[in-house]
Every structure is written in C-alpha cells, then in structure tokens.
Design an enzyme around this catalytic site. Structure first.
Site, mmCIF file in Angstrom:
data_model
loop_
_atom_site.group_PDB
_atom_site.id
_atom_site.type_symbol
_atom_site.label_atom_id
_atom_site.label_comp_id
_atom_site.label_asym_id
_atom_site.label_seq_id
_atom_site.Cartn_x
_atom_site.Cartn_y
_atom_site.Cartn_z
ATOM 1 N N ARG A 3 -37.728 -24.484 -54.938
ATOM 2 C CA ARG A 3 -36.601 -25.301 -54.426
ATOM 3 C C ARG A 3 -36.174 -26.315 -55.483
ATOM 4 N NH1 ARG A 3 -38.198 -27.541 -48.737
ATOM 5 N NH2 ARG A 3 -36.155 -28.533 -48.884
ATOM 6 N N HIS A 17 -36.984 -38.098 -44.649
ATOM 7 C CA HIS A 17 -38.004 -37.051 -44.876
ATOM 8 C C HIS A 17 -38.501 -37.039 -46.316
ATOM 9 C CE1 HIS A 17 -36.042 -34.809 -41.255
ATOM 10 N NE2 HIS A 17 -36.804 -35.803 -40.875
HETATM 11 C C1 BV8 Z 1 -43.013 -36.429 -36.365
HETATM 12 C C2 BV8 Z 1 -39.576 -30.977 -44.757
HETATM 13 C C3 BV8 Z 1 -44.870 -37.308 -35.138
HETATM 14 C C4 BV8 Z 1 -39.072 -31.481 -46.010
HETATM 15 C C5 BV8 Z 1 -38.527 -31.338 -42.662
HETATM 16 C C6 BV8 Z 1 -39.700 -34.537 -30.289
HETATM 17 C C7 BV8 Z 1 -39.170 -33.443 -29.638
HETATM 18 C C8 BV8 Z 1 -39.367 -32.151 -30.140
HETATM 19 C C9 BV8 Z 1 -40.143 -31.955 -31.303
HETATM 20 C C10 BV8 Z 1 -40.674 -33.046 -31.921
HETATM 21 C C11 BV8 Z 1 -40.450 -34.335 -31.439
HETATM 22 N N1 BV8 Z 1 -41.090 -35.206 -32.251
HETATM 23 C C12 BV8 Z 1 -41.697 -34.515 -33.244
HETATM 24 C C13 BV8 Z 1 -41.474 -33.188 -33.060
HETATM 25 C C14 BV8 Z 1 -41.968 -32.131 -33.913
HETATM 26 C C15 BV8 Z 1 -41.045 -31.931 -35.130
HETATM 27 C C16 BV8 Z 1 -39.694 -31.382 -34.724
HETATM 28 O O1 BV8 Z 1 -38.721 -32.103 -34.614
HETATM 29 N N2 BV8 Z 1 -39.647 -30.074 -34.517
HETATM 30 C C17 BV8 Z 1 -38.382 -29.458 -34.140
HETATM 31 C C18 BV8 Z 1 -38.076 -28.319 -35.121
HETATM 32 C C19 BV8 Z 1 -38.500 -28.969 -32.700
HETATM 33 N N3 BV8 Z 1 -40.877 -33.166 -35.857
HETATM 34 C C20 BV8 Z 1 -41.821 -33.547 -36.740
HETATM 35 O O2 BV8 Z 1 -42.837 -32.910 -36.955
HETATM 36 C C21 BV8 Z 1 -41.564 -34.847 -37.496
HETATM 37 N N4 BV8 Z 1 -42.748 -35.643 -37.433
HETATM 38 O O3 BV8 Z 1 -42.233 -36.641 -35.490
HETATM 39 O O4 BV8 Z 1 -44.323 -36.895 -36.379
HETATM 40 C C22 BV8 Z 1 -45.081 -36.082 -34.282
HETATM 41 C C23 BV8 Z 1 -45.595 -34.904 -34.824
HETATM 42 C C24 BV8 Z 1 -45.809 -33.777 -33.986
HETATM 43 C C25 BV8 Z 1 -45.487 -33.832 -32.625
HETATM 44 C C26 BV8 Z 1 -44.937 -35.014 -32.093
HETATM 45 C C27 BV8 Z 1 -44.744 -36.128 -32.918
HETATM 46 C C28 BV8 Z 1 -41.292 -34.546 -38.966
HETATM 47 C C29 BV8 Z 1 -39.908 -33.964 -39.124
HETATM 48 C C30 BV8 Z 1 -39.627 -33.726 -40.626
HETATM 49 C C31 BV8 Z 1 -39.920 -32.296 -40.909
HETATM 50 N N5 BV8 Z 1 -39.609 -31.958 -42.293
HETATM 51 N N6 BV8 Z 1 -38.432 -30.857 -43.869
HETATM 52 C C32 BV8 Z 1 -38.305 -30.382 -46.618
HETATM 53 O O5 BV8 Z 1 -38.937 -29.503 -47.220
HETATM 54 O O6 BV8 Z 1 -37.075 -30.410 -46.477
HETATM 55 S S1 BV8 Z 1 -37.244 -31.166 -41.580
HETATM 56 C C33 BV8 Z 1 -36.096 -30.106 -42.222
HETATM 57 O O7 BV8 Z 1 -35.137 -29.910 -41.155
HETATM 58 C C34 BV8 Z 1 -35.292 -30.693 -43.358
HETATM 59 O O8 BV8 Z 1 -35.693 -31.972 -43.759
HETATM 60 C C35 BV8 Z 1 -33.876 -30.764 -42.771
HETATM 61 O O9 BV8 Z 1 -33.168 -31.814 -43.256
HETATM 62 C C36 BV8 Z 1 -34.213 -30.925 -41.331
HETATM 63 C C37 BV8 Z 1 -33.126 -30.803 -40.316
HETATM 64 O O10 BV8 Z 1 -32.414 -29.625 -40.545
HETATM 65 P P1 BV8 Z 1 -30.843 -29.798 -40.832
HETATM 66 O O11 BV8 Z 1 -30.684 -30.791 -41.920
HETATM 67 O O12 BV8 Z 1 -30.143 -30.060 -39.557
HETATM 68 O O13 BV8 Z 1 -30.473 -28.386 -41.421
HETATM 69 P P2 BV8 Z 1 -30.108 -27.055 -40.603
HETATM 70 O O14 BV8 Z 1 -30.114 -25.912 -41.552
HETATM 71 O O15 BV8 Z 1 -30.933 -27.000 -39.356
HETATM 72 O O16 BV8 Z 1 -28.590 -27.305 -40.120
HETATM 73 C C38 BV8 Z 1 -27.547 -27.327 -41.092
HETATM 74 C C39 BV8 Z 1 -26.285 -27.707 -40.334
HETATM 75 O O17 BV8 Z 1 -25.229 -27.854 -41.276
HETATM 76 C C40 BV8 Z 1 -25.844 -26.664 -39.330
HETATM 77 O O18 BV8 Z 1 -25.455 -27.305 -38.133
HETATM 78 C C41 BV8 Z 1 -24.606 -26.021 -39.996
HETATM 79 O O19 BV8 Z 1 -23.645 -25.623 -39.055
HETATM 80 C C42 BV8 Z 1 -24.092 -27.173 -40.823
HETATM 81 N N7 BV8 Z 1 -23.333 -26.821 -42.024
HETATM 82 C C43 BV8 Z 1 -23.557 -25.788 -42.861
HETATM 83 N N8 BV8 Z 1 -22.676 -25.858 -43.897
HETATM 84 C C44 BV8 Z 1 -21.900 -26.955 -43.684
HETATM 85 C C45 BV8 Z 1 -22.313 -27.578 -42.484
HETATM 86 N N9 BV8 Z 1 -21.742 -28.694 -41.995
HETATM 87 C C46 BV8 Z 1 -20.722 -29.227 -42.727
HETATM 88 N N10 BV8 Z 1 -20.279 -28.709 -43.881
HETATM 89 C C47 BV8 Z 1 -20.834 -27.571 -44.389
HETATM 90 N N11 BV8 Z 1 -20.366 -27.052 -45.545
#
Ligand code: BV8
Ligand code: ZN
Length: 252
Positions: free
Chosen positions: A71, A130
C-alpha cells in the site's frame, strides 16, 4: 443534480458558524488510492480479519507488513486531488481546524502544505483518527519512526525488541482516546458536518456526524452513492469529491 439541493448546501456551508468535515477512502479514490469496500477495493482482495487486526499481525506479521508495504508503494505515486485541495483551502480561509479523516494516506496533510504555501498550514491539517501509514510504531513501547522499506528480517524496536508495525489503528484496536475526544468535541460543536467519501460503517468514526446532528447541526453528504448515513443527511450531494467539493466550497 437538483439546483435547489446545491443552493441549500451552499447556504448551509455559508451560514455555518463551525464546520467539521469527516472524510473516508472515497476522497482519495481520484488520487488512485484504492478504497476499502468498493468493487476492486482493498478488502475485495483481502478480508479485514486476515490483515488489519492485531491478531493477524502476531499470527503472520510478514503477510500483514508486506500488505502495508504494497500500500505504501502505491501511495508513493499518489498526489492530493481537487477534493483534498478544496477542503484545505476552505479550512485555511476559515482559519479554524475542522478536518477529521479516517484515511491513513497522508494526502490531506500534503494538500494543506501545498495550499498553505508560506502561511501556517495548521487549520487545514487533519485529525487522523486511524493513524498514518507513513509512520511506524512499536507494538510494545509506542516508540514512533518514519516508515522504512520492509527488509528481509522483521523490523524490531531498538528500545524494547518488539515488532515495528505501521502506526495505524487496526480493527479491534482502540483509537487514541485524545484524538477521538478532539474529533468528538469538534463534531458536537459543529453546526455542519460535511461527510465525504465514506461508507460510514466503521465505528467510532461513523458516529461523529450523528453527534453533530444530535446537537442540532446539519449533515451534508458528498458521495457517489447512498450510504448508511444518507438518511441522516440534510442534503446528499451525489458526485465525485474532486468535482463536488471545489464547486461547493470555493464560493463560501
Ligand atoms: C474500536 C486500518 C474499541 C488502517 C481501519 C460499534 C458498532 C459496530 C462495530 C464496532 C463498534 N465499535 C467498534 C467496532 C468494531 C470496528 C468496526 O467498526 N467494525 C465495522 C466494520 C463493523 N471498529 C474498530 O475495531 C475500531 N476500534 O472501536 O476499538 C472496540 C474494539 C472492538 C469492539 C468494540 C470496540 C477501529 C476502527 C479502525 C479500523 N481500521 N483501517 C488502514 O489500513 O487503513 S478502518 C478502514 O475503514 C479504513 O481506515 C477506512 O478509512 C475505514 C472506513 O472505510 P471508508 O473510508 O468508509 O472506505 P469504504 O471503501 O468503506 O467507502 C468508500 C466510500 O467512498 C464509499 O461510500 C464510496 O461510495 C465512496 N466513494 C468512492 N469514490 C468516491 C466516493 N465518494 C466521493 N467521491 C469519490 N470519487
Ligand atoms: Zn519498543
């Protein structure tokens, strides 16, 4: 896109006392950085639990570190796009910080430095929820270094001998509480949260725009498609960030 929506979105930006922006991988898509969950996104080739978790880092550090090295090599050829630069100009003009990103690609920081020129870039520097893939940190003692190319042997911390790993927040790792608190306060106090290029499925980042709304503010979403947050948005502008953001922000 409906002219009325554009007029309303510009009015919300112009009249907002405090603006916070939350960005995701979509704002960097036009810079050539793969998103996570779009077709062809990063996760399409890998499953998060395989790579971006502390368990995977311990179980198979070489694979995880090689994925980040790949990456980083891709990122080295990526430049900020018009969306990053429009946000940087906007916060420099307002003179107050408000940019929060989930991205670890460093492109908002590059845009802030480029747009600020000789002026201080601070108002346009992002809160990186992040972390940043351009830095390494020790898995044990929290020492940090600029990222280095991956050698044949696993990188070790000179102070404690533990593994050196990218300074990013993996799934299941907690965010830096101070970083999260700063972002939460900005969101709570904002009259407007501009949500750009995120699928809004990762928490706690995805809860930030709702904090703005719960304290009486508005959400304007910029995305190429609807997301988990669209329903909560006052206005959802459909389009690419690199096109929408200059048109929305340069006149406000
Ligand atoms: C934590 C690593 C305590 C770095 C990343 C509450 C509820 C549910 C789940 C949880 C919760 N609390 C915690 C969780 C668990 C988990 C979580 O959220 N899981 C999800 C998937 C269900 N969260 C965690 O683990 C966090 N820690 O809370 O600690 C805890 C732990 C466990 C359990 C409870 C509490 C840590 C979260 C950080 C994870 N690390 N990445 C790296 O290598 O990058 S997250 C990863 O996803 C990236 O950082 C990224 O930024 C992030 C979000 O994704 P998006 O940025 O939204 O990207 P995506 O591809 O999804 O979407 C792109 C969008 O762009 C689309 O909508 C598309 O339509 C649009 N798009 C595309 N092109 C364009 C555009 N828009 C405009 N213009 C364009 N040209
Ligand atoms: Zn160490």
């Amino acid at each position: 896109m409906e002219q009325g929506q554009w007029r309303e979105a510009r009015r919300l930006v112009r009249e907002a006392g405090r603006v916070v922006a939350l960005t995701g991988a979509g704002i960097s898509a036009e810079s050539g950085v793969p998103t996570f969950r779009d077709a062809g996104g990063l996760w399409r080739s890998y499953r998060p639990e395989e790579l971006a978790t502390p368990e995977a880092l311990i179980r198979d550090p070489r694979t995880v570190l090689e994925w980040y090295a790949w990456r980083r090599s891709r990122l080295s050829r990526c430049r900020p796009n018009a969306g990053h630069r429009a946000l940087a100009r906007f916060f420099l003009k307002r003179g107050e910080a408000g940019l929060v990103t989930q991205n670890v690609d460093g492109l908002h920081t590059h845009a802030a430095l480029e747009e600020a020129g000789d002026a201080p870039p601070d108002p346009a520097l992002p809160i990186e929820l992040h972390g940043a893939v351009g830095r390494d940190r020790c898995n044990g003692c929290e020492t940090r270094w600029p990222a280095e190319p991956l050698a044949d042997s696993l990188p070790r911390c000179a102070s404690c001998g533990d593994l050196r790993r990218p300074d990013v927040v993996l799934f299941g790792e907690t965010l830096d509480p101070e970083v999260l608190e700063r972002a939460r306060l900005l969101a709570e106090r904002a009259d407007l949260c501009l949500v750009v290029g995120t699928s809004a499925v990762v928490y706690p980042a995805a809860a930030l725009p709702l904090a703005t709304r719960e304290s009486g503010g508005h959400i304007v979403e910029v995305n190429v498609r609807s997301t988990a947050l669209t329903e909560a948005a006052t206005i959802a502008l459909r389009g690419e960030a690199g096109t929408v953001l200059p048109a929305l922000l340069d006149c406000c």
